[in-house]
Design a protein around this motif. Sequence first.
Motif, PDB file in Angstrom:
ATOM      1  N   HIS A  92       0.850  -1.187   0.000  1.00  0.00           N
ATOM      2  CA  HIS A  92       0.000   0.000   0.000  1.00  0.00           C
ATOM      3  C   HIS A  92       0.884   1.236   0.000  1.00  0.00           C
ATOM      4  N   GLU A  93       0.544   2.197  -0.838  1.00  0.00           N
ATOM      5  CA  GLU A  93       1.288   3.453  -0.831  1.00  0.00           C
ATOM      6  C   GLU A  93       0.333   4.623  -0.974  1.00  0.00           C
ATOM      7  N   ILE A  94       0.708   5.706  -0.288  1.00  0.00           N
ATOM      8  CA  ILE A  94      -0.019   6.966  -0.392  1.00  0.00           C
ATOM      9  C   ILE A  94       1.017   8.015  -0.768  1.00  0.00           C
ATOM     10  N   GLY A  95       0.859   8.590  -1.948  1.00  0.00           N
ATOM     11  CA  GLY A  95       1.854   9.548  -2.417  1.00  0.00           C
ATOM     12  C   GLY A  95       3.200   8.869  -2.545  1.00  0.00           C
ATOM     13  N   ARG A  96       4.198   9.397  -1.862  1.00  0.00           N
ATOM     14  CA  ARG A  96       5.538   8.803  -1.890  1.00  0.00           C
ATOM     15  C   ARG A  96       5.792   7.863  -0.721  1.00  0.00           C
ATOM     16  N   ASP A  97       4.827   7.764   0.192  1.00  0.00           N
ATOM     17  CA  ASP A  97       4.980   6.897   1.359  1.00  0.00           C
ATOM     18  C   ASP A  97       4.505   5.494   1.043  1.00  0.00           C
ATOM     19  N   ARG A  98       5.360   4.515   1.310  1.00  0.00           N
ATOM     20  CA  ARG A  98       5.034   3.115   1.037  1.00  0.00           C
ATOM     21  C   ARG A  98       5.176   2.324   2.326  1.00  0.00           C
TER      22      ARG A  98
END
Length: 149
Positions: free
Chosen positions: A22-28
């Motif tokens: 799962h990733e949101i924007g550049r955060d994984r």
Amino acid sequence: MNRDLLSSISGKSILKVSFLVHEIGRDRNLNPQAIKLQIFGASSLFVKCASDGETLVVETNAKWFECREMGEFGREVIENVTEDEPWKKYTGMLITAVRVFKSLEKDIGFSLLFRTGEIFVFNVGDEIVNYEYFPTDIFRDENVSVESV
């Protein structure tokens, strides 16, 4: 956890390992939502957390293992981790045994044994984590037992 599926991969080798992350924007999230183990001479195994938040599900048919957009909640992507540690060391090697770990009568994880080491896969707080060594610090007070399959 389907122990018959796990025991069916003993004596076979891992060809490829993929994580559904799962990733949101550049955060994984470094812990996968699910794992796909492609096994030489056998069906692929898919591993995910069960709905109880404590155990693991192991199955061979996983139409849900795919990339998907989740709008403002990010997206899920498939990442090949075959060349990442600890999987890199054991890809292509024969699985000599499979063990299941229980806590309070629930199957919370399993390990794949190889001639030169072992990989552990656990449900920890409704997240899949994998280790090359048994995480005694996490399970110290959990009364974990182990069974060969």
